[in-house]
Write a protein that holds these residues in place. Structure first.
Motif, PDB file in Angstrom:
ATOM      1  N   PHE A  20     -13.366  67.604  51.121  1.00 15.93           N
ATOM      2  CA  PHE A  20     -12.153  66.799  50.888  1.00 15.93           C
ATOM      3  C   PHE A  20     -11.155  66.968  52.037  1.00 15.93           C
ATOM      4  O   PHE A  20     -10.624  65.971  52.560  1.00 15.93           O
ATOM      5  N   SER A  40     -12.632  65.271  55.208  1.00 17.93           N
ATOM      6  CA  SER A  40     -12.763  63.813  55.138  1.00 17.93           C
ATOM      7  C   SER A  40     -11.415  63.104  55.056  1.00 17.93           C
ATOM      8  O   SER A  40     -11.327  61.903  55.348  1.00 17.93           O
ATOM      9  N   PHE A  44     -16.999  62.185  45.150  1.00 21.86           N
ATOM     10  CA  PHE A  44     -16.984  61.311  46.331  1.00 21.86           C
ATOM     11  C   PHE A  44     -17.933  60.130  46.167  1.00 21.86           C
ATOM     12  O   PHE A  44     -18.953  60.213  45.477  1.00 21.86           O
ATOM     13  N   TRP A  53     -20.419  57.965  48.670  1.00 25.04           N
ATOM     14  CA  TRP A  53     -21.119  58.314  49.909  1.00 25.04           C
ATOM     15  C   TRP A  53     -21.695  57.060  50.560  1.00 25.04           C
ATOM     16  O   TRP A  53     -22.419  56.292  49.925  1.00 25.04           O
ATOM     17  N   ALA A  76     -17.591  60.485  53.282  1.00 21.49           N
ATOM     18  CA  ALA A  76     -17.270  60.892  51.912  1.00 21.49           C
ATOM     19  C   ALA A  76     -15.895  60.336  51.543  1.00 21.49           C
ATOM     20  O   ALA A  76     -14.894  60.706  52.161  1.00 21.49           O
ATOM     21  N   THR A  77     -15.844  59.466  50.560  1.00 16.70           N
ATOM     22  CA  THR A  77     -14.583  58.868  50.121  1.00 16.70           C
ATOM     23  C   THR A  77     -14.202  59.449  48.764  1.00 16.70           C
ATOM     24  O   THR A  77     -14.924  59.247  47.772  1.00 16.70           O
ATOM     25  N   PRO A  78     -13.076  60.175  48.679  1.00 15.81           N
ATOM     26  CA  PRO A  78     -12.680  60.784  47.397  1.00 15.81           C
ATOM     27  C   PRO A  78     -12.481  59.730  46.315  1.00 15.81           C
ATOM     28  O   PRO A  78     -12.009  58.626  46.580  1.00 15.81           O
TER      29      PRO A  78
END
Length: 505
Positions: free
Chosen positions: A152, A155, A456, A458, A489-491
């Motif tokens: 986290f 990213s 996340f 992906w 990786a997008t939270p």
């Protein structure tokens, strides 16, 4: 007659004798002295699968004068691991395995017999019992949360120009810290890859051990040529001594800590020291068991997760479906725990499908025949090394529909056990040599993958299409991806759920 000609004559005579006396499986024609050593391609599981297409599902391959028999389908795997399990329960030990295990005083490399039965009992009843695994659950969950926090922070760091992260960096750090904390109660590395001095020594020993163990040296397979390679024997001796020094130092730390506190914790080294007198365990066996856990539980877990993530990036439908299940069961106000597994059947199916297509040890560990047996109608002479190509078994078109497709739904349509009871799926082996830590491995892979998917989304690295991800294996005993996986990786959860709460265990 010169020495080389004498050796060639001996080799040819020995191979001819075996072929005349026994009905051996077919296979590529061996060369004098070296056999098929130089015919084997670097990624052996794929090479053997290709040969199986040509010669049949059970083949003979010669490494020097050593006969290796490789089976590549479900029915033959059942013959090896169930019907002839007792006759094939010994281990073929390479020079490195023999040196480092003190000729099988551990569990992994021990021949089947009273010592193996005793040590396996220690593992099953004491080290990997449900009670101990539950007691150590906070360590596992703490390390997973530390990995999530690190991903986290990286990213979402506004100073980083490249939004992608290398998945392997975090997975290796997690598995390294997890196994050292479970085994030794110590954390050697942070998630930036920075280690203390003991951790650096530990990692160097691990890397050197894998290098020595994967050797395809002529001297490894042709014993009468070993006098020509004295440096190899010296390398094995130095490595063993270095490994033992580090382990003894850690054991002494725990002995002193136990004396001061008056008791032992749940970590494996404390458990083994406590059980030493009860089970009459030598120091060699304790050191061997600790390194069995480390080598079996470190790289294999990271390998499994990296392959699973690659498949999920290439199959966004599957990723979305797994996240929908996590959102439904876990929600957006807490993080997943191991106690949630039973309510996450699709996640468990994703784990099974990843292990079917990408077993971390694609050839399992080598069995050795302690008696003459027949496999697939062919003779397997006593002393033969027998390998199960789990990579090929998992892609056997006779038992898997569309075997090359990543489709977790197949495990919702039919429940398939992966702890050695179903010979279609064998990531942990089966029979007398099934991995006693299978449940720990399943828990780790499921927990890590579940957290990564819940926290996340992906996607491929910028400029890379999903279908361009390199899905080939790196050569070696353990099948890492040839090219480390780069992903974005997008939270997807509230920011407070990414903060690690450290465990004091």
């Amino acid at each position: 007659m010169s020495l080389p000609l004498i050796l060639i004559a001996i080799s040819l005579t020995y191979q001819l004798y075996r072929r005349l006396r026994f009905k051996l499986p077919p296979g590529p024609r061996p060369w004098p002295v070296v056999g098929n050593l130089y015919d084997v391609k670097p990624v052996r599981a794929r090479c053997y699968a290709e040969w199986a297409q040509k010669y049949g599902p059970v083949i003979s391959v010669w490494f020097g004068s050593t006969l290796n028999v490789i089976v590549s389908n479900t029915d033959l795997a059942r013959e090896v691991l169930k019907e002839h399990d007792k006759q094939l329960a010994d281990r073929h030990r390479s020079r490195s395995a023999a040196k480092f295990s003190r000729d099988g005083k551990d569990l992994i490399w021990a021949d089947y017999g009273p010592h193996y039965v005793k040590v396996r009992k220690v593992c099953t009843l004491e080290l990997f019992s449900r009670k101990r695994l539950e007691a150590l659950r906070p360590i596992r969950e703490d390390e997973v949360s530390a990995m999530v926090e690190s991903i986290f922070l990286d990213s979402t760091n506004p100073e980083r120009k490249d939004r992608s992260v290398q998945a392997r960096k975090y997975l290796v750090a997690l598995t390294f810290n997890n196994i050292t904390r479970l085994a030794f109660g110590k954390r050697f590395m942070n998630y930036e890859g920075i280690m203390n001095e003991q951790g650096k020594e530990f990692k160097a020993i691990m890397a050197n051990g894998l290098k020595l163990g994967a050797s395809l040296s002529v001297a490894e397979h042709i014993p009468w040529l070993r006098w020509m390679f004295p440096s190899e024997e010296e390398a094995f001796t130095k490595h063993g001594a270095r490994r033992d020094r580090l382990t003894q130092a850690i054991m002494e730390e725990h002995i002193l800590a136990r004396q001061k506190s008056g008791g032992a914790k749940q970590h494996f080294v404390d458990a083994l020291l406590t059980l030493q007198d009860k089970y009459d365990l030598s120091d060699d066996t304790i050191i061997g068991l600790l390194w069995d856990m480390i080598t079996a539980g470190m790289d294999t877990i990271a390998i499994s997760i990296e392959w699973a993530m690659a498949e999920l990036v290439q199959n966004p439908r599957v990723q979305k479906k797994a996240q929908e299940e996590l959102d439904r069961v876990i929600g957006f106000e807490r993080v997943m725990s191991e106690i949630d597994f039973s309510n996450l059947p699709y996640l468990q199916s994703v784990v099974k499908e990843a292990l079917r297509l990408h077993p971390p040890t694609p050839l399992m560990l080598p069995h050795r025949a302690n008696a003459n047996v027949k496999i697939g109608g062919y003779d397997i002479p006593k002393g033969t090394t027998v390998l199960v190509n789990v990579w090929a078994v998992g892609r056997d078109p006779a038992v898997w529909k569309d075997p090359e497709d990543f489709r977790p739904e197949r495990f919702l349509e039919e429940d398939v056990n992966m702890k050695g009871h179903d010979f279609r799926l064998l990531p942990f082996g089966a029979g007398r040599r099934v991995c006693p830590g299978a449940q720990l491995g399943i828990n780790l892979v499921t927990s890590m993958l579940g957290h990564l998917l819940h926290h996340f989304c992906w996607t491929p690295a910028e400029g890379v299409k999903a279908e361009e991800i390199d899905m080939l294996e790196n050569p070696g005993l353990a099948a890492y991806m040839r090219t480390p996986l780069q992903v974005i990786a997008t939270p997807r959860l509230p920011s407070h759920l990414y903060k690690r709460v450290a465990s004091d265990i």
